[in-house]
Design an enzyme around this catalytic site. Structure first.
Site, PDB file in Angstrom:
ATOM      1  N   ASP A  65      43.817  34.775  37.492  1.00 24.78           N
ATOM      2  CA  ASP A  65      43.244  35.553  38.879  1.00 24.78           C
ATOM      3  C   ASP A  65      43.045  36.890  38.252  1.00 24.78           C
ATOM      4  O   ASP A  65      43.947  37.698  38.110  1.00 24.78           O
ATOM      5  CB  ASP A  65      44.262  35.340  39.767  1.00 24.78           C
TER       6      ASP A  65
ATOM      7  N   ASP B 215      35.521  38.154  40.324  1.00 19.09           N
ATOM      8  CA  ASP B 215      36.813  37.539  40.790  1.00 19.09           C
ATOM      9  C   ASP B 215      36.855  36.203  40.543  1.00 19.09           C
ATOM     10  O   ASP B 215      36.105  35.483  40.945  1.00 19.09           O
ATOM     11  CB  ASP B 215      37.203  37.899  42.126  1.00 19.09           C
TER      12      ASP B 215
END
Length: 443
Positions: free
Chosen positions: A106, A322
């Protein structure tokens, strides 16, 4: 974390001891997608997984918006990235002796955490739970002494034993609570030898609930904050890491790779590079999106900026990239123009999304229909990234193809569908992100 939720936690300021690594060259690890045959979470149909993925993506974006108001050198190490229901899992080992596990890779989070024993209230996972008492390298952080705990956000002191604890909450009300500690993380390598990274600051979760899949044991924080894994690796990797994400819908048995150090350098024909803009919170990698093209029709953010909020959307550092969000979120004013152009250029029949998640969907039974999707281009500052149909549309059933861009009134997010089949390299020293088209399943 799930592809669709961004942590409410802001960047945590840490004093981190640097690792004594020298002459590191680079290392690589596999990225595993939830829907690949290697995924431990593969249990339902592809399109059921896609629906769950889109729901998590929406929740993640909401959080971002809220958050916004051993013998080898480290340079020969590698890590697998395995796709898992819209998220990408990173394979690594933790502790001494090593316990192998998978956690969500992440770039929108900093602190790395996994579920630990004793597990007071945890989500189900298929990998063994980490038992810190069995590891000779596990060291809880105290409230005093190093002073690190006092510099952390979202932490507190367990007065019963004087140890540092953390709480992280996500947009869909998922959360993790536990102890802050240092531990050894071990990665694979391109040379076949393991690479041990000592004294990594981690979270050891004892109370963890939410929409986490059974394939993941926690989160690997790859953000820009000082407590992220890539920042803690520091000069040993020269601030460089890269990944190549295989497509969301597929049945490849081969994981994609995450590279660190020299192995992460993106070069050759077709590479385009854009600056990372320094903004707060430091967790996120902010880029500047200047416009979006649908076919030959270009829409510039600056041209569509009539209000104060839209002018802000056109400013430097107006979008984050992201790996943990599936969809791409555009400022509303330019999104409306882009969607209108897509509608004009796609001749397929409009239908409702069977997953009831996306607004713009078409009846598309096969590859021939997908070829009717116009090419789109994301125009970043200094870098035009040409997207294919699987970057801009997602199948939500055997016969439905839906536009994977959605509007946002605050935070713009460049999600992982748009990143698939690109080598994407981050250079935190030069403060750049580079893109190179690539068939990641063959990388």
């Amino acid at each position: 974390m799930n592809l669709h939720k961004i942590p409410l936690v802001c960047a945590i300021t840490l004093i981190i001891s640097m690792f004594d690594w020298t002459e590191a060259a680079g290392f690589s690890i596999d990225l595993i997608h939830r829907d690949s045959l290697q995924s431990p979470s593969l249990h339902s149909s592809t399109f059921e997984n896609v629906g769950a993925t889109l729901r998590r993506s929406s929740n993640r974006a909401k959080t971002l918006i809220q958050d916004h108001d051993e013998s080898s050198s480290p340079q020969s190490a590698s890590a697998d990235i395995v796709p898992d229901q819209g998220e990408y899992l990173m394979r690594f080992a933790i502790g001494t002796p090593k316990v192998e596990t998978l956690a969500i890779a992440d770039t929108g989070s900093d602190l790395t955490w996994i579920q630990c024993l004793p597990c007071l209230r945890c989500f189900k996972q298929k990998a063994p739970f980490f038992a810190p008492k069995r590891s000779s390298t596990y060291k809880p952080l105290t409230c005093s002494g190093s002073g690190i705990c006092n510099s952390l956000q979202s932490t507190s002191c367990n007065r019963a034993n004087g140890t540092c604890t953390y709480t992280i909450t996500y947009g869909d009300n998922s959360y993790s609570k536990g102890d802050v500690a240092t531990e050894t993380i071990t990665l694979g390598s391109t040379s076949g030898n393991a690479v041990a990274i000592p004294n990594v600051i981690i979270g050891c979760g004892h109370i963890d609930q939410g929409t986490f899949g059974a394939g993941a044991s926690g989160i690997v924080g790859l953000g820009g904050g000082k407590e992220s894994l890539v920042r803690q690796m520091g000069s040993s990797i020269g601030g460089k890491f890269s990944y190549c994400l295989i497509p969301l819908v597929g049945r490849t048995t081969k994981p994609s790779k995450m590279h660190f150090g020299d192995e992460a350098v993106i070069s050759g024909a077709g590479v385009v590079t854009t600056p990372i803009v320094a903004k707060s919170p430091a967790t996120f990698y902010y880029l500047t999106l200047e416009g979006v093209s649908v076919g030959n029709q270009r829409f510039n953010l600056e041209d569509s900026s009539s209000s104060w909020s839209s002018k802000k959307a056109a400013s430097e550092g107006n979008i984050i990239i992201d790996s943990g969000t599936t969809l791409t979120y555009l400022p509303s004013e330019i999104y409306n123009q882009v969607e209108a152009a897509v509608k004009k250029q796609v001749s397929l029949k409009r239908i409702n999304d069977p997953q009831e998640q996306l607004n713009l969907c078409y009846l598309a039974a096969g590859d021939a229909d997908e070829k009717k999707i116009p090419e789109m281009t994301a125009h970043f500052k200094g870098a035009d990234v040409k997207l294919k149909s699987h970057n801009t549309f997602v199948r939500t059933s055997q016969k439905s193809l839906c536009f994977a861009f959605v509007p946002s009134t605050f935070m713009a997010i460049y999600g992982n569908l748009a990143q698939m089949d690109f080598l994407i390299g981050y250079d935190l020293e030069k403060k750049t992100v580079s893109f190179k088209p690539n068939q990641c399943s063959n990388a």
